[in-house]
Design a protein around this motif. Structure first.
Motif, PDB file in Angstrom:
ATOM      1  N   UNK A   1       0.839  -1.203   0.000  1.00 50.22           N
ATOM      2  CA  UNK A   1       0.000   0.000   0.000  1.00 50.22           C
ATOM      3  C   UNK A   1       0.866   1.242   0.000  1.00 50.22           C
ATOM      4  N   UNK A   2       0.429   2.243  -0.754  1.00 45.30           N
ATOM      5  CA  UNK A   2       1.026   3.564  -0.704  1.00 45.30           C
ATOM      6  C   UNK A   2       0.362   4.369   0.395  1.00 45.30           C
ATOM      7  N   UNK A   3       1.163   5.038   1.221  1.00 46.58           N
ATOM      8  CA  UNK A   3       0.620   5.879   2.270  1.00 46.58           C
ATOM      9  C   UNK A   3       0.313   7.274   1.770  1.00 46.58           C
ATOM     10  N   UNK A   4      -0.048   8.151   2.703  1.00 50.79           N
ATOM     11  CA  UNK A   4      -0.431   9.517   2.353  1.00 50.79           C
ATOM     12  C   UNK A   4       0.762  10.464   2.321  1.00 50.79           C
TER      13      UNK A   4
ATOM     14  N   UNK B   1      -6.805 -14.048  12.628  1.00 49.25           N
ATOM     15  CA  UNK B   1      -7.573 -13.527  11.502  1.00 49.25           C
ATOM     16  C   UNK B   1      -6.783 -13.720  10.212  1.00 49.25           C
ATOM     17  N   UNK B   2      -7.492 -14.017   9.146  1.00 48.43           N
ATOM     18  CA  UNK B   2      -6.883 -14.222   7.839  1.00 48.43           C
ATOM     19  C   UNK B   2      -6.913 -12.892   7.081  1.00 48.43           C
ATOM     20  N   UNK B   3      -5.792 -12.165   7.144  1.00 51.26           N
ATOM     21  CA  UNK B   3      -5.739 -10.831   6.533  1.00 51.26           C
ATOM     22  C   UNK B   3      -5.311 -10.909   5.064  1.00 51.26           C
ATOM     23  N   UNK B   4      -5.843  -9.962   4.280  1.00 47.13           N
ATOM     24  CA  UNK B   4      -5.484  -9.868   2.863  1.00 47.13           C
ATOM     25  C   UNK B   4      -5.013  -8.485   2.454  1.00 47.13           C
ATOM     26  N   UNK B   5      -5.433  -7.432   3.175  1.00 47.18           N
ATOM     27  CA  UNK B   5      -5.152  -6.062   2.737  1.00 47.18           C
ATOM     28  C   UNK B   5      -4.621  -5.214   3.882  1.00 47.18           C
ATOM     29  N   UNK B   6      -3.812  -4.216   3.508  1.00 52.32           N
ATOM     30  CA  UNK B   6      -3.287  -3.249   4.473  1.00 52.32           C
ATOM     31  C   UNK B   6      -3.489  -1.848   3.927  1.00 52.32           C
ATOM     32  N   UNK B   7      -3.838  -0.910   4.830  1.00 48.71           N
ATOM     33  CA  UNK B   7      -3.965   0.502   4.485  1.00 48.71           C
ATOM     34  C   UNK B   7      -3.584   1.343   5.702  1.00 48.71           C
ATOM     35  N   UNK B   8      -3.006   2.531   5.486  1.00 55.42           N
ATOM     36  CA  UNK B   8      -2.777   3.449   6.600  1.00 55.42           C
ATOM     37  C   UNK B   8      -4.093   4.085   7.030  1.00 55.42           C
ATOM     38  N   UNK B   9      -4.242   4.348   8.312  1.00 57.85           N
ATOM     39  CA  UNK B   9      -5.470   4.970   8.807  1.00 57.85           C
ATOM     40  C   UNK B   9      -5.134   5.764  10.078  1.00 57.85           C
ATOM     41  N   UNK B  10      -6.007   6.691  10.439  1.00 61.56           N
ATOM     42  CA  UNK B  10      -5.812   7.543  11.617  1.00 61.56           C
ATOM     43  C   UNK B  10      -4.480   8.291  11.491  1.00 61.56           C
ATOM     44  N   UNK B  11      -3.838   8.515  12.607  1.00 66.37           N
ATOM     45  CA  UNK B  11      -2.545   9.179  12.622  1.00 66.37           C
ATOM     46  C   UNK B  11      -1.483   8.175  13.065  1.00 66.37           C
ATOM     47  N   UNK B  12      -0.912   7.467  12.080  1.00 70.32           N
ATOM     48  CA  UNK B  12       0.128   6.500  12.397  1.00 70.32           C
ATOM     49  C   UNK B  12      -0.360   5.099  12.680  1.00 70.32           C
ATOM     50  N   UNK B  13      -1.640   4.813  12.474  1.00 78.40           N
ATOM     51  CA  UNK B  13      -2.162   3.459  12.670  1.00 78.40           C
ATOM     52  C   UNK B  13      -2.256   2.730  11.334  1.00 78.40           C
ATOM     53  N   UNK B  14      -2.467   1.401  11.412  1.00 78.37           N
ATOM     54  CA  UNK B  14      -2.653   0.591  10.212  1.00 78.37           C
ATOM     55  C   UNK B  14      -3.977  -0.151  10.290  1.00 78.37           C
ATOM     56  N   UNK B  15      -4.599  -0.314   9.144  1.00 71.08           N
ATOM     57  CA  UNK B  15      -5.843  -1.064   9.004  1.00 71.08           C
ATOM     58  C   UNK B  15      -5.537  -2.363   8.276  1.00 71.08           C
ATOM     59  N   UNK B  16      -5.840  -3.508   8.917  1.00 70.90           N
ATOM     60  CA  UNK B  16      -5.708  -4.820   8.295  1.00 70.90           C
ATOM     61  C   UNK B  16      -7.106  -5.379   8.059  1.00 70.90           C
ATOM     62  N   UNK B  17      -7.325  -5.912   6.864  1.00 75.32           N
ATOM     63  CA  UNK B  17      -8.669  -6.355   6.479  1.00 75.32           C
ATOM     64  C   UNK B  17      -8.599  -7.753   5.874  1.00 75.32           C
ATOM     65  N   UNK B  18      -9.496  -8.624   6.321  1.00 80.25           N
ATOM     66  CA  UNK B  18      -9.695  -9.918   5.680  1.00 80.25           C
ATOM     67  C   UNK B  18     -10.749  -9.798   4.597  1.00 80.25           C
ATOM     68  N   UNK B  19     -10.539 -10.472   3.479  1.00 79.10           N
ATOM     69  CA  UNK B  19     -11.469 -10.369   2.358  1.00 79.10           C
ATOM     70  C   UNK B  19     -12.831 -10.989   2.670  1.00 79.10           C
ATOM     71  N   UNK B  20     -12.871 -11.913   3.641  1.00 77.25           N
ATOM     72  CA  UNK B  20     -14.105 -12.648   3.905  1.00 77.25           C
ATOM     73  C   UNK B  20     -14.598 -12.401   5.329  1.00 77.25           C
ATOM     74  N   UNK B  21     -15.910 -12.502   5.502  1.00 76.71           N
ATOM     75  CA  UNK B  21     -16.555 -12.342   6.815  1.00 76.71           C
ATOM     76  C   UNK B  21     -17.810 -13.199   6.840  1.00 76.71           C
ATOM     77  N   UNK B  22     -17.951 -13.990   7.903  1.00 74.15           N
ATOM     78  CA  UNK B  22     -19.157 -14.807   8.079  1.00 74.15           C
ATOM     79  C   UNK B  22     -20.253 -14.029   8.809  1.00 74.15           C
ATOM     80  N   UNK B  23     -21.449 -14.169   8.295  1.00 73.45           N
ATOM     81  CA  UNK B  23     -22.644 -13.705   9.009  1.00 73.45           C
ATOM     82  C   UNK B  23     -23.268 -14.938   9.642  1.00 73.45           C
ATOM     83  N   UNK B  24     -23.037 -15.127  10.950  1.00 72.75           N
ATOM     84  CA  UNK B  24     -23.598 -16.279  11.649  1.00 72.75           C
ATOM     85  C   UNK B  24     -25.055 -16.013  12.023  1.00 72.75           C
TER      86      UNK B  24
END
Length: 303
Positions: free
Chosen positions: A28-31, A82-105
């Protein structure tokens, strides 16, 4: 046959040591012209050989590499389930990790597949961005945008009313839904294949079946055609786009806007110092820049 422009490229960083034991998952490219790389030590087995797990019984080691101003910082996340697939910068100096899938139980048990960490690896917060995520993009003003692939649009993993049914959803930094294309019925977004933004212009997205570019701003969308092409990443500046085809095709194109259409004017070959064309395994974009990981080397192209 469009003319071919050969453009010499030099790597901006080498990850040879980090990749000896780790597998790259996302870049990911940051800001602030910085770069993030998400790595994992082992491959997570598919369920039944076909479907990715959302949460695992076994813990896995992840690493985040942050490159800025010639310095490299490595963050270890040693026991993640957690099974992560993506990374993005967020907030001030934090990172966001996201899994592509999510179960609705059920309504009381919806998997929160987006998780925010600080620069020391301390968990901050989590929320759900839905299932079937193809792309995640965090703008400079901290809007989160998610584009979905077909299973996220149609519903799977227990989702009868999938969050991503419109193909594109916008959120605030806490994961509260702010926008989507649910009331925009001009086109059917079967797959949202690429996301980008330009300050004060809104979020730009490309979708597959119609081969169209959309620009979403303040609840309205404007659309442009692209001569029936496909791409998974793109840089943009004024009326020019450089697009990377992806999905097994290492092809680059320069497009120019004419009215409501982007027309291909050149095919590009980005050339490595050894004289071979760039064949990236991971790609990311932000505004007028494209970021590539080819083997151990990171490259950046600026439009």
């Amino acid at each position: 046959m469009k003319s071919i422009l050969k453009i010499p490229m030099n790597p901006i960083a080498n990850l040879k040591e980090e990749l000896k034991k780790m597998t790259p998952l996302s870049i990911a490219l940051g800001h602030e012209n910085d770069v993030f790389v998400l790595l994992r030590e082992e491959q997570i087995p598919l369920i039944g050989g076909s479907f990715p797990a959302t949460v695992t019984e076994k813990s896995y080691k992840y690493q985040v590499i942050h490159l800025k101003d010639g310095r490299k910082k490595v963050l270890d996340l040693p026991e993640e389930t957690w099974n992560y697939h993506y990374i993005q910068p967020i907030d001030n100096g934090h990172i966001l990790l996201v899994g592509a899938r999510s179960y609705y139980h059920d309504a009381q048990n919806i998997e929160e597949n987006a998780r925010v960490y600080d620069e020391n690896g301390c968990f901050i917060r989590s929320f759900c961005l839905g299932d079937g995520i193809e792309h995640v993009y965090v703008t400079k003003n901290q809007e989160i945008w998610t584009g979905y692939f077909s299973e996220g649009v149609h519903g799977n993993y227990g989702w009868k009313e999938p969050i991503g049914s419109s193909g594109l959803v916008g959120w605030d930094a806490s994961g509260d839904k702010k926008d989507s294309l649910e009331e925009d019925t001009e086109y059917y977004i079967f797959e949202c294949l690429a996301l980008n933004d330009v300050a004060d212009e809104g979020i730009w997205f490309f979708f597959s079946l119609e081969s169209m570019i959309g620009v979403r701003k303040e609840g309205l969308t404007k659309y442009y055609s692209t001569e029936d092409m496909s791409f998974t990443a793109f840089a943009l500046k004024e009326e020019t786009i450089v697009a990377y085809q992806g999905r097994g095709e290492h092809a680059f194109f320069e497009l120019q806007r004419e009215g409501n259409e982007y027309k291909t004017v050149h095919k590009l070959q980005l050339m490595k110092p050894n004289g071979k064309p760039l064949e990236p395994q991971l790609v990311n974009n932000r505004e007028n820049k494209l970021l590539f990981l080819d083997g151990n080397e990171l490259y950046m192209y600026e439009l």
